[in-house]
Motif scaffolding. Sequence first.
Motif, short mmCIF file in Angstrom:
data_model
loop_
_atom_site.label_atom_id
_atom_site.label_comp_id
_atom_site.label_asym_id
_atom_site.label_seq_id
_atom_site.Cartn_x
_atom_site.Cartn_y
_atom_site.Cartn_z
N MET A 112 12.43 14.90 -8.04
CA MET A 112 13.12 14.83 -6.69
C MET A 112 14.42 13.86 -6.59
N LYS A 113 15.59 14.25 -6.31
CA LYS A 113 16.79 13.48 -6.29
C LYS A 113 16.92 12.73 -4.95
N LEU A 114 16.77 11.50 -4.66
CA LEU A 114 17.00 11.24 -3.14
C LEU A 114 18.40 10.98 -2.85
N THR A 115 18.85 11.46 -1.52
CA THR A 115 19.84 11.32 -1.04
C THR A 115 20.28 10.06 -0.46
N ARG A 116 21.37 9.79 0.13
CA ARG A 116 21.73 8.60 0.99
C ARG A 116 20.91 8.56 2.25
N ASP A 117 20.82 9.59 3.00
CA ASP A 117 19.99 9.71 4.02
C ASP A 117 18.39 9.45 3.79
N ASP A 118 18.03 9.69 2.48
CA ASP A 118 16.47 9.42 2.48
C ASP A 118 16.42 7.78 2.14
N LEU A 119 17.52 7.16 1.54
CA LEU A 119 17.38 5.77 1.25
C LEU A 119 17.56 4.89 2.52
N VAL A 120 18.44 5.68 3.66
CA VAL A 120 18.58 5.09 4.97
C VAL A 120 17.13 5.14 5.60
N LEU A 121 16.61 6.31 5.45
CA LEU A 121 15.37 6.44 6.25
C LEU A 121 14.40 5.37 5.67
N GLY A 122 14.24 5.02 4.32
CA GLY A 122 13.41 4.08 3.82
C GLY A 122 13.58 2.89 4.21
N VAL A 123 14.73 2.37 4.64
CA VAL A 123 14.87 1.12 5.15
C VAL A 123 14.84 1.15 6.69
N THR A 124 14.89 2.16 7.35
CA THR A 124 14.77 2.33 8.69
C THR A 124 13.32 2.09 9.23
N ILE A 125 12.32 2.76 8.51
CA ILE A 125 11.13 2.85 9.00
C ILE A 125 10.34 1.32 8.89
N PRO A 126 10.64 0.32 7.79
CA PRO A 126 10.39 -0.95 7.85
C PRO A 126 11.01 -1.59 8.99
N VAL A 144 0.56 -3.62 4.62
CA VAL A 144 -0.09 -2.53 3.92
C VAL A 144 0.58 -1.48 4.31
N MET A 145 0.98 -1.10 5.69
CA MET A 145 1.42 0.21 6.19
C MET A 145 2.92 0.52 5.25
N ILE A 146 3.29 -0.22 4.58
CA ILE A 146 4.59 -0.08 3.66
C ILE A 146 4.15 1.16 2.66
N VAL A 147 2.95 1.38 2.49
CA VAL A 147 2.84 2.21 1.46
C VAL A 147 3.12 3.75 1.95
N PHE A 148 3.01 3.88 3.29
CA PHE A 148 3.27 5.14 3.77
C PHE A 148 4.55 5.61 3.96
N VAL A 149 5.74 4.59 3.86
CA VAL A 149 6.99 4.83 3.78
C VAL A 149 7.60 6.00 2.86
N PRO A 150 7.14 5.88 1.52
CA PRO A 150 7.66 6.98 0.67
C PRO A 150 7.41 8.19 1.05
N ALA A 151 6.22 8.34 1.44
CA ALA A 151 5.83 9.81 2.03
C ALA A 151 6.80 10.64 2.79
N PHE A 152 7.28 9.55 4.07
CA PHE A 152 8.10 10.10 4.95
C PHE A 152 9.48 10.22 4.38
N VAL A 153 10.03 9.28 3.26
CA VAL A 153 11.12 9.81 2.51
C VAL A 153 11.15 11.14 1.70
N VAL A 154 10.14 11.28 0.97
CA VAL A 154 9.88 12.55 0.32
C VAL A 154 9.72 13.94 1.18
N ALA A 155 8.95 13.84 2.30
CA ALA A 155 8.99 15.04 2.95
C ALA A 155 10.12 15.48 3.58
#
Length: 225
Positions: A1-15, A53-64
């Motif tokens: 699955m190719k990540l978009t710019r929005d996905d990367l922004v989301l990956g930074v926004t949640i932390p 440790v909660m950071i491990v959940f961030v990729p799930a929100f990025v992919v979903a």
Amino acid sequence: MKLTRDDLVLGVTIPGFFIVSIVSLIACGHAFPAMHFWRSDSITAQAVLGTAVMIVFVPAFVVARFCFSYIVAFFLLSAVFGFIWLSFFSEFDYPHAIARWAMIAALAAAMLPLLFTDFAIWRPELSEAVMNRIVAVLLGTSCVVLMIDTSYGTSFGDPYGAARSAIARPALLNYLIGIIIGAVLPYLFAYFATRKRWAQAAGVLLFALCLYPVVNNKTVLLLPI
């Protein structure tokens, strides 16, 4: 699955949201010093690493992909994150580490069906008659727990004062009443409301108000809202 710019922004926004949440919790510790946890402004490495440790959940929100259940999953993530952080500063005497890992495990179990709705998960098929029996059992159990709790005494005092702890009850009853308030009654209300059984749904809300003299907690008063 190719990540978009929005996905990367989301990956930074949640932390970033996690950091803002910590600042908010520290501020609440100063604003409400009477709460049952110490001010978390004396940040420790244990608290930071334990909460990280909660950071491990961030990729799930990025992919979903976004849907209504995505919002529910994020709400749960936020609630568990707050619990994990505050548990490092709690005054209550309980196994904090076990509670933290139990909450993380519960969050992981809940997030899978919420975020990945297309994922094939076996679900039991229950008939309407069986569901009605389950609902009846839940209602009956809730009434029994309420009656047992009431036998220990009731109080209409200030929920911010000593009235909340004026009546001692067994720990099991405290857990049961917490489960009823936090899970059983909201489920029963949703069950009746989705079937447009408004009288029963209203009855559940009235039942929730009956719990106030038992727990003396403002959450019960806000539950019907």
